[in-house]
Motif scaffolding. Structure first.
Motif, PDB file in Angstrom:
ATOM      1  N   ARG A  63      -4.274   6.867  -1.977  1.00 48.24           N
ATOM      2  CA  ARG A  63      -3.545   5.625  -1.749  1.00 48.24           C
ATOM      3  C   ARG A  63      -3.715   4.670  -2.912  1.00 48.24           C
ATOM      4  O   ARG A  63      -4.741   4.646  -3.582  1.00 48.24           O
ATOM      5  CB  ARG A  63      -4.005   4.938  -0.452  1.00 48.24           C
ATOM      6  N   ILE A  64      -2.682   3.871  -3.119  1.00 50.49           N
ATOM      7  CA  ILE A  64      -2.681   2.894  -4.204  1.00 50.49           C
ATOM      8  C   ILE A  64      -2.250   1.548  -3.632  1.00 50.49           C
ATOM      9  O   ILE A  64      -1.224   1.455  -2.946  1.00 50.49           O
ATOM     10  CB  ILE A  64      -1.723   3.320  -5.334  1.00 50.49           C
ATOM     11  N   THR A 110       0.855  -1.183   0.000  1.00 50.32           N
ATOM     12  CA  THR A 110       0.000   0.000   0.000  1.00 50.32           C
ATOM     13  C   THR A 110       0.896   1.239   0.000  1.00 50.32           C
ATOM     14  O   THR A 110       1.729   1.406   0.894  1.00 50.32           O
ATOM     15  CB  THR A 110      -0.920   0.030   1.232  1.00 50.32           C
ATOM     16  N   TYR A 111       0.723   2.076  -1.023  1.00 45.17           N
ATOM     17  CA  TYR A 111       1.474   3.324  -1.128  1.00 45.17           C
ATOM     18  C   TYR A 111       0.555   4.506  -0.831  1.00 45.17           C
ATOM     19  O   TYR A 111      -0.649   4.466  -1.105  1.00 45.17           O
ATOM     20  CB  TYR A 111       2.045   3.506  -2.541  1.00 45.17           C
ATOM     21  N   GLU A 112       1.140   5.565  -0.310  1.00 55.87           N
ATOM     22  CA  GLU A 112       0.413   6.815  -0.102  1.00 55.87           C
ATOM     23  C   GLU A 112       1.160   7.930  -0.820  1.00 55.87           C
ATOM     24  O   GLU A 112       2.395   7.990  -0.774  1.00 55.87           O
ATOM     25  CB  GLU A 112       0.306   7.135   1.389  1.00 55.87           C
ATOM     26  N   LYS A 164      -7.592  13.366  -9.955  1.00 53.90           N
ATOM     27  CA  LYS A 164      -8.018  12.060 -10.468  1.00 53.90           C
ATOM     28  C   LYS A 164      -7.149  11.636 -11.645  1.00 53.90           C
ATOM     29  O   LYS A 164      -6.833  10.449 -11.814  1.00 53.90           O
ATOM     30  CB  LYS A 164      -9.480  12.121 -10.899  1.00 53.90           C
ATOM     31  N   GLU A 165      -6.761  12.628 -12.471  1.00 55.60           N
ATOM     32  CA  GLU A 165      -5.952  12.321 -13.648  1.00 55.60           C
ATOM     33  C   GLU A 165      -4.588  11.785 -13.243  1.00 55.60           C
ATOM     34  O   GLU A 165      -4.091  10.793 -13.804  1.00 55.60           O
ATOM     35  CB  GLU A 165      -5.786  13.561 -14.518  1.00 55.60           C
ATOM     36  N   ASP A 166      -3.956  12.422 -12.240  1.00 56.48           N
ATOM     37  CA  ASP A 166      -2.635  11.976 -11.787  1.00 56.48           C
ATOM     38  C   ASP A 166      -2.709  10.590 -11.153  1.00 56.48           C
ATOM     39  O   ASP A 166      -1.830   9.743 -11.369  1.00 56.48           O
ATOM     40  CB  ASP A 166      -2.061  12.976 -10.785  1.00 56.48           C
ATOM     41  N   MET A 167      -3.759  10.359 -10.369  1.00 61.17           N
ATOM     42  CA  MET A 167      -3.913   9.047  -9.740  1.00 61.17           C
ATOM     43  C   MET A 167      -4.149   7.974 -10.801  1.00 61.17           C
ATOM     44  O   MET A 167      -3.561   6.884 -10.753  1.00 61.17           O
ATOM     45  CB  MET A 167      -5.079   9.068  -8.750  1.00 61.17           C
ATOM     46  N   GLU A 201      -1.510  17.860  -0.166  1.00 53.29           N
ATOM     47  CA  GLU A 201      -2.584  18.143  -1.118  1.00 53.29           C
ATOM     48  C   GLU A 201      -3.143  16.846  -1.725  1.00 53.29           C
ATOM     49  O   GLU A 201      -2.407  15.897  -1.983  1.00 53.29           O
ATOM     50  CB  GLU A 201      -2.074  19.046  -2.243  1.00 53.29           C
ATOM     51  N   THR A 202      -4.445  16.843  -1.923  1.00 53.12           N
ATOM     52  CA  THR A 202      -5.097  15.687  -2.544  1.00 53.12           C
ATOM     53  C   THR A 202      -4.755  15.647  -4.027  1.00 53.12           C
ATOM     54  O   THR A 202      -4.970  16.629  -4.735  1.00 53.12           O
ATOM     55  CB  THR A 202      -6.626  15.771  -2.371  1.00 53.12           C
TER      56      THR A 202
END
Length: 770
Positions: free
Chosen positions: A93-94, A52-54, A63-66, A59-60
């Motif tokens: 998180r990913i 699990t990465y954060e 959506k495009e970057d995630m 800053e949040t």
């Protein structure tokens, strides 16, 4: 003629059951792969690694970057396993899951900190080299070749990345690359050669133009640095100003494709920090599958024997329906491509026990009808009609709990919730449709003697209301004893509870040795070796009763420390990598786990209160149910204090599962009170009503608890460590849930009902006196 029709129906039913079983085990296609073997297995069963990465920063991310980061990480991990998954959790998180890999520690090391791809100029503004080529040897003054003391080969950085960034020697990063692919182009001789074609973003094109102009003028190269090493150091043959470039000199198309892939997936826009990693040995998973199948078989056999002995022909019908239920469950898991995890197996086996509950409700009603003088056919129809309300209410409230687990849970908890939801829906279908059909067929072929169905034994009315203070006192005494145990443990420095890594953070290493060790042997042997290998001072040891498994808990270990631990276990204790599972969780995850546990509990209680209020049109039923559920939750929590079982992610699932199970039991009793409520006209009649209703349903409550307890007991006897940690408090919860449904919930409702009436009467009397 009519009987022949039912005989044919029975034969077809048995044939269908046989076909379903065959397809589950062997399959019907050319590959002969049954549904059971085609179910996707989670990491805890197949072995592998999860991370699990954060996203770094407050800053949040957009959506495009995630989305872009997830896409590129997916491409990156596909090289390890085609079953790999990368998905988003929350806003920043990913999660990465790579099942079935054999060298998980190497993967963790290779993945490192994703997103580090840089184009580095050969020299800085002052002409000093940023990197150099090392052959691993040098030539001394006499012309002899001398190997370096610590030989390094290939291009080596002379500065840190931070220094290079500060002085402007990093001319591009991965995010400046718009496209990277392997293609063919003609060389100077007209032959086709493989090359890597690059396209840059607008900002990247300008920066690359400046860098290549300088490099071409000085006859220099621009190195491509990816995750700690140079992957290509091409010489600049011209100033490139159009934002497009090619890298020549590839040995093959495969080499060009690999380089293009690394450049393409190395350009992550977000910097990620590892929060949690989990390495699971494949042997642990295969043991879990094997022992869980044993548990399922034993649990099924116990339920079948119990049902046939207690309900005769009806029990035989339920056993056939339960076989259908099991086959349907496996088939749907495969059809919906649901990933099966260790808690998921627990959810399935638990739902097998709970699937019998609806049948017990119906059968108890049928026997009551036969006792009341109805013929078997009328008793069957009335039994299903009268039990329908209780079945729906009980299962819907349990579904509420499962839904809360699914929406708020992650990972293993979500897997448990998925199988529980599927199991609840399927259990209602088999009880209300399949069992009813089989019962009708058996009746139709001539099995109509009331002796085959049995009669409900008339029980003497038990004074539950009159003894309620004793019941309240017993519960309070247990809770007080639990508080004392927690205080003693806390005073001894052990902590009120034995919190797992899910709650406090650190690394847990589960090892399956080739024999069982005593605690003293472990402390002087394996534990001491692990501490020396990892360079740590403290290590907690937890043995798993009835197995060769041992859980070692420590502060967070990095990849090098994990490998050192693995090496010492392999060399000194003959433990293979397949029998070692390591899990690391950060403190961030731990604090969120505690918060989510409380949130899930509160939301589940509120939703159930609302549902019961609406269905029973009396909030006192809902309030009494919530008090009983709080009682059960506290009892389970106290059991963790007494047994010192690890309080972790399964703790949340256990507490909420017991709430769902207990409310199902309580609602059956409340439903009978509601059915009989018209008989009560005063306080005495109300007391008799409660006692009579609980007495009428007590047999059903005990039968249901017995069947559920059988399956959970089988889980505990045959299960691996994680399953045992789930099953033991669940058994405590089943007992407490049954006790509260019989001895606490209904008396509490009686107190609420009479206290409210007394309060209204006193208010009215006071108003009249005024």
């Amino acid at each position: 003629m009519k009987r022949i029709k039912y005989v044919v129906a029975l034969i077809l039913t048995l044939a269908l059951l046989g076909g379903l079983g065959y397809s589950v085990i062997y399959g019907l296609g050319e590959d002969k792969s049954g549904s059971l073997s085609s179910i996707d297995l989670g990491l805890d069963l197949a072995g592998g690694v999860s991370i699990t990465y954060e996203v770094v920063g407050d800053e949040t991310p957009s959506k495009e970057d995630m989305s872009d980061t997830i896409y590129k990480l997916q491409q990156r991990v596909d090289q390890y396993s085609t079953e790999s998954q990368v998905y988003q959790e929350g806003s920043n998180r990913i999660n990465i899951e790579i099942p079935g890999v054999s060298d998980a520690n190497t993967i963790l090391e290779e993945l490192g900190q994703p997103g580090n791809l840089y184009f580095i100029a050969q020299t800085d503004a002052n002409g000093n080299e940023n990197y150099h080529y090392s052959s691993g040897y040098s030539v001394d003054a006499d012309g002899n070749i001398v190997m370096d003391e610590n030989p390094q080969f290939g291009y080596i950085l002379d500065k840190t990345l931070e220094e290079l960034q500060a002085e402007g020697s990093i001319v591009l990063s991965g995010e400046d690359v718009a496209a990277s692919q392997a293609v063919y182009q003609q060389d100077s001789y007209g032959a086709q050669e493989p090359v890597v074609s690059l396209e840059f973003t607008d900002n990247g094109a300008k920066a690359f133009a400046d860098a290549t102009t300088k490099a071409f003028a000085n006859g220099e190269s621009i190195g491509i640095y990816y995750d700690g090493e140079f992957i290509s150091v091409p010489n600049v043959q011209a100033a490139i100003t159009d934002g497009k470039a090619v890298i020549t000199g590839m040995s093959s198309y495969e080499a060009a494709d690999n380089l293009a892939s690394m450049i393409r997936i190395g350009g992550l826009k977000l910097q990620l920090n590892e929060l949690r990693s989990n390495v699971v040995g494949a042997q642990l998973g295969s043991d879990a599958i094997r022992t869980s199948l044993y548990a399922a078989a034993v649990g099924f056999a116990l339920i079948a024997i119990f049902m046939i002995v207690m309900f005769r022909l009806l029990g035989f019908s339920a056993t056939l329906a339960l076989a259908f239920y099991t086959g349907f469950m496996v088939f749907l898991l495969s059809a919906f491509e649901m990933t099966l995890t260790l808690p998921g197996i627990a959810g399935i086996i638990l739902s097998i026990g709970m699937a019998v509950d609806a049948n017990v409700l119906v059968f108890s009603r049928i026997r009551e009808e036969i006792t009341a003088g109805k013929d078997v056919d009328a008793a069957r129809k009335n039994g299903y009609n009268k039990a329908l309300s209780s079945i729906l209410d009980g299962n819907i409230t349990t579904l509420i709990v499962a839904a809360v687990l699914w929406f708020l849970g992650t990972g293993s908890i979500k897997g448990f919730a998925e199988t529980l939801i599927l199991g609840i829906i399927l259990s209602m279908f088999t009880a209300l449709v399949v069992t009813r059909f089989i019962t009708s067929v058996l009746y139709g072929i001539g099995l109509q003697n009331p002796v085959l169905y049995g009669k409900a034994k008339k029980l003497n009315k038990i004074d539950f209301v009159g003894k309620r203070k004793i019941f309240y006192g017993i519960s309070c005494a247990i809770l007080v004893a639990g508080v004392i145990a927690m205080s003693i443990n806390a005073g001894a420095g052990k902590g009120a509870f034995n919190y797992s890594l899910d709650f406090v953070g650190g690394t847990s290493t589960t090892v399956t040795f080739d024999k069982a060790y005593e605690l003293a042997e472990l402390e002087s042997g394996a534990a001491a070796d692990i501490k020396a290998a990892a360079g740590i001072n403290e290590l907690q040891i937890q043995t798993v009763t009835g197995t060769n498994q041992v859980i070692f808990k420590s502060t967070t270990l990095d990849v090098a420390q994990r490998e050192a631990v693995e090496n010492v276990l392999e060399s000194k204790y003959n433990v293979t990598a397949d029998n070692i599972a390591a899990e690391t969780i950060s403190g961030v995850i731990s604090s969120e786990m505690r918060a989510s546990a409380i949130e899930a509990l509160v939301i589940a209680l509120i939703l159930m209160l609302i549902y019961i209020w609406i269905r029973f049109k009396d909030i006192k039923f809902g309030a009494a149910a919530i008090v009983a559920l709080a009682h059960d939750a506290l009892m389970v929590i106290v059991s963790y204090a007494f047994t010192r079982l690890a309080v972790g992610s399964t703790f949340i699932a256990v507490v909420l599962t017991i709430i769902g199970y207990s409310i199902n039991d309580t609602i059956v009793t409340f439903d009978r009170i509601r059915e009989n409520q018209h008989l009560a006209t005063g306080r005495k009649e109300l007391e008799d009503l409660v006692n009579g209703s609980v007495t009428q349903t007590i047999t059903r409550s005990l039968f249901t608890s017995a069947t559920t307890f059988f399956t959970v007991l089988a889980l505990y006897i045959f299960g691996v460590a994680d399953i045992k940690a789930f099953a033991l408090p669940l058994m405590v919860g089943v007992i407490c849930g049954t006790y509260s449904s019989i001895c606490i919930a209904s008396p509490i409702w009686y107190d609420f009902k009479t206290s409210f009436k007394n309060f209204i009467s006193k208010k009215a009397e006071k108003a009249e006196n005024v």
